[in-house]
Motif scaffolding. Structure first.
Motif, PDB file in Angstrom:
ATOM      1  N   THR A 138      43.548  61.990   7.755  1.00  0.00           N
ATOM      2  CA  THR A 138      43.871  60.694   7.181  1.00  0.00           C
ATOM      3  C   THR A 138      42.850  60.341   6.112  1.00  0.00           C
ATOM      4  O   THR A 138      41.640  60.417   6.355  1.00  0.00           O
ATOM      5  N   THR A 150      42.134  48.738   3.433  1.00  0.00           N
ATOM      6  CA  THR A 150      42.734  48.662   4.773  1.00  0.00           C
ATOM      7  C   THR A 150      42.098  47.564   5.609  1.00  0.00           C
ATOM      8  O   THR A 150      42.672  47.147   6.622  1.00  0.00           O
ATOM      9  N   ALA A 202      40.791  53.511   9.878  1.00  0.00           N
ATOM     10  CA  ALA A 202      42.163  54.009   9.828  1.00  0.00           C
ATOM     11  C   ALA A 202      42.811  53.907  11.202  1.00  0.00           C
ATOM     12  O   ALA A 202      42.152  54.087  12.227  1.00  0.00           O
ATOM     13  N   TRP A 227      50.370  56.967  15.165  1.00  0.00           N
ATOM     14  CA  TRP A 227      51.458  56.805  14.204  1.00  0.00           C
ATOM     15  C   TRP A 227      52.064  55.409  14.278  1.00  0.00           C
ATOM     16  O   TRP A 227      52.505  54.869  13.263  1.00  0.00           O
ATOM     17  N   VAL A 278      49.909  53.444  12.055  1.00  0.00           N
ATOM     18  CA  VAL A 278      50.187  53.707  10.637  1.00  0.00           C
ATOM     19  C   VAL A 278      51.407  52.918  10.188  1.00  0.00           C
ATOM     20  O   VAL A 278      51.411  52.281   9.120  1.00  0.00           O
ATOM     21  N   SER A 294      51.584  49.877   7.363  1.00  0.00           N
ATOM     22  CA  SER A 294      52.431  49.956   6.168  1.00  0.00           C
ATOM     23  C   SER A 294      53.191  48.660   5.910  1.00  0.00           C
ATOM     24  O   SER A 294      53.722  48.461   4.817  1.00  0.00           O
ATOM     25  N   VAL A 318      50.953  52.330   1.897  1.00  0.00           N
ATOM     26  CA  VAL A 318      50.737  53.622   2.553  1.00  0.00           C
ATOM     27  C   VAL A 318      51.602  54.661   1.846  1.00  0.00           C
ATOM     28  O   VAL A 318      52.744  54.375   1.463  1.00  0.00           O
ATOM     29  N   LEU A 376      46.189  53.996   2.104  1.00  0.00           N
ATOM     30  CA  LEU A 376      46.037  55.033   3.121  1.00  0.00           C
ATOM     31  C   LEU A 376      47.104  56.102   2.950  1.00  0.00           C
ATOM     32  O   LEU A 376      48.261  55.792   2.642  1.00  0.00           O
ATOM     33  N   PRO A 391      48.337  59.010   5.537  1.00  0.00           N
ATOM     34  CA  PRO A 391      48.070  59.421   6.914  1.00  0.00           C
ATOM     35  C   PRO A 391      47.879  60.921   7.086  1.00  0.00           C
ATOM     36  O   PRO A 391      47.245  61.353   8.056  1.00  0.00           O
ATOM     37  N   PRO A 410      46.621  61.159  12.571  1.00  0.00           N
ATOM     38  CA  PRO A 410      47.193  60.290  13.612  1.00  0.00           C
ATOM     39  C   PRO A 410      47.706  61.070  14.825  1.00  0.00           C
ATOM     40  O   PRO A 410      48.148  62.208  14.719  1.00  0.00           O
TER      41      PRO A 410
END
Length: 382
Positions: A119, A126, A130, A134, A137, A141, A146, A222, A224, A249
């Protein structure tokens, strides 16, 4: 003895090799090495047989091994080095860095460089670390931009990594099946969400271009899954913002970080006249002096595990190595059969086109599986 060698066109791929070659004196050391460069796309997709016909040493990616073995264009390490030396390199290499070059009972390249998808993020955008999962993530978003890495072969590589995170490393339990319908649908649902939110400006960029964009613009907070490039963790250009790197992730907080192994190895082509001096130089590149100091000091990413946990190395590069080492240790190794490289390119196109066109996910999966099955027959047609 003079040797022609080929690597890829990025400081991580070229600088350390060129600097090591510059230290050689042909009269004193018995060899000289001239390193040429090819674009990243050539490294990922150019036929390995053609490169080995023109160069003595070739820096390559492990999925090319099946193709290289079928074309008989590389010399196995077992013909060049004692078994105990190869075994020591395997013990010292992080994750499957050397194991990935083992095919058909032999090793076909020396693990010069280690990398995997991790990532990448801008902590100033952010607002914190991080996300580890998932689900995290996807939630991020909703609030920050992202991007998925989808250009070239990377759409396929992202798909493979997500499947590994969700508990089904592709083609491992059953080499004839890429993924189950259940896992495939779960991956495509997530890819569709994130692909739809990926800024248009970075859709066509390879990992180098994507990370370079993140360093200079604020429209991607970011990514991922992108191959880690240590150079962006401590940029030389003051105009660039430092990018932070973290483990890939997971499906759950205690799960496996899903990531597809990258990195590079040095293959010795069959045209190469291997001298004791060349063997010694290759040994030096894999040794502690080069891996723990020389290669990191010249913008490279070593394959030796000790370097990834070295305090000096991590202090110089913003903790990049220690922060992503767990992902590399658990990295998924792609199929390496003759025909895989063509599948990887075709699968990426299937994924990009299918997601962009809103194709039903079951239909995308069917096309991926058919294309994968076709790739498995390439070696039997020769």
């Amino acid at each position: 003895m003079r040797y022609r060698a080929l690597t890829w066109d990025h400081p991580r791929g070229y600088n350390a090799l060129a600097a090591a070659a510059a230290r050689l004196d042909e009269k004193r050391d018995g060899l000289a090495i001239a390193w040429d460069k090819q674009p990243l796309e050539g490294f990922e997709e150019h036929p390995i047989g053609d490169l080995c016909a023109r160069y003595d040493l070739v820096v390559l990616d492990h999925p090319h091994i099946g193709e290289a073995v079928a074309q008989r264009c590389l010399v196995p390490l077992e013909d060049l080095f004692p078994e105990d030396e190869i075994a020591a390199w395997e013990r010292d290499s992080i994750g499957p860095s050397l194991a990935s070059y083992r095919f058909g009972g032999r090793h076909w390249a020396l693990p010069l460089d280690a990398a995997t998808q991790v990532t990448a993020f801008r902590a100033d955008l952010t607002g914190g670390p991080a996300p580890a999962t998932w689900d995290g993530v996807a939630a991020l978003s909703d609030q920050a931009p992202v991007a998925l890495s989808l250009a070239g072969p990377h759409a396929c590589l992202s798909f493979l990594s997500m499947a590994a995170a969700f508990g089904e490393p592709p083609a491992v339990a059953d080499p004839d099946r890429l993924v189950s319908a259940e896992t495939g649908k779960r991956v495509l649902d997530l890819m569709a969400l994130l692909a739809g939110r990926t800024p248009d400006l970075v859709r066509g960029r390879n990992p180098i271009g994507l990370l370079g964009h993140m360093a200079r613009h604020d429209d991607v907070a970011l990514c991922p899954l992108v191959y880690g490039y240590v150079n962006y963790a401590a940029p030389a250009d003051p105009a660039d913002k430092a990018i932070a790197f973290a483990d890939a992730p997971r499906a759950t907080a205690d799960g496996r970080p899903g990531s597809t192994l990258g990195g590079t190895g040095i293959g010795v082509s069959i045209r190469c006249e291997v001298t004791p001096a060349l063997r010694d130089h290759l040994r030096w590149l894999l040794g502690a002096e080069a891996q723990d100091r020389f290669i990191p000091d010249h913008d490279g990413q070593p394959s030796r595990r000790a370097a990834w946990h070295d305090d000096r190395v991590n202090a110089r590069w913003g903790g990049f190595y220690r922060n992503t080492a767990a992902t590399l240790e658990a990295a998924y190794v792609r199929p390496r059969h003759d025909g895989y490289i063509a599948f990887q390119a075709a699968a990426s196109a299937i994924l990009r086109d299918g997601l962009a066109g809103g194709e039903p996910h079951a239909a995308i999966l069917d096309r991926l599986q058919r294309r994968y099955a076709e790739s498995r027959t390439v070696g039997t047609e020769r």
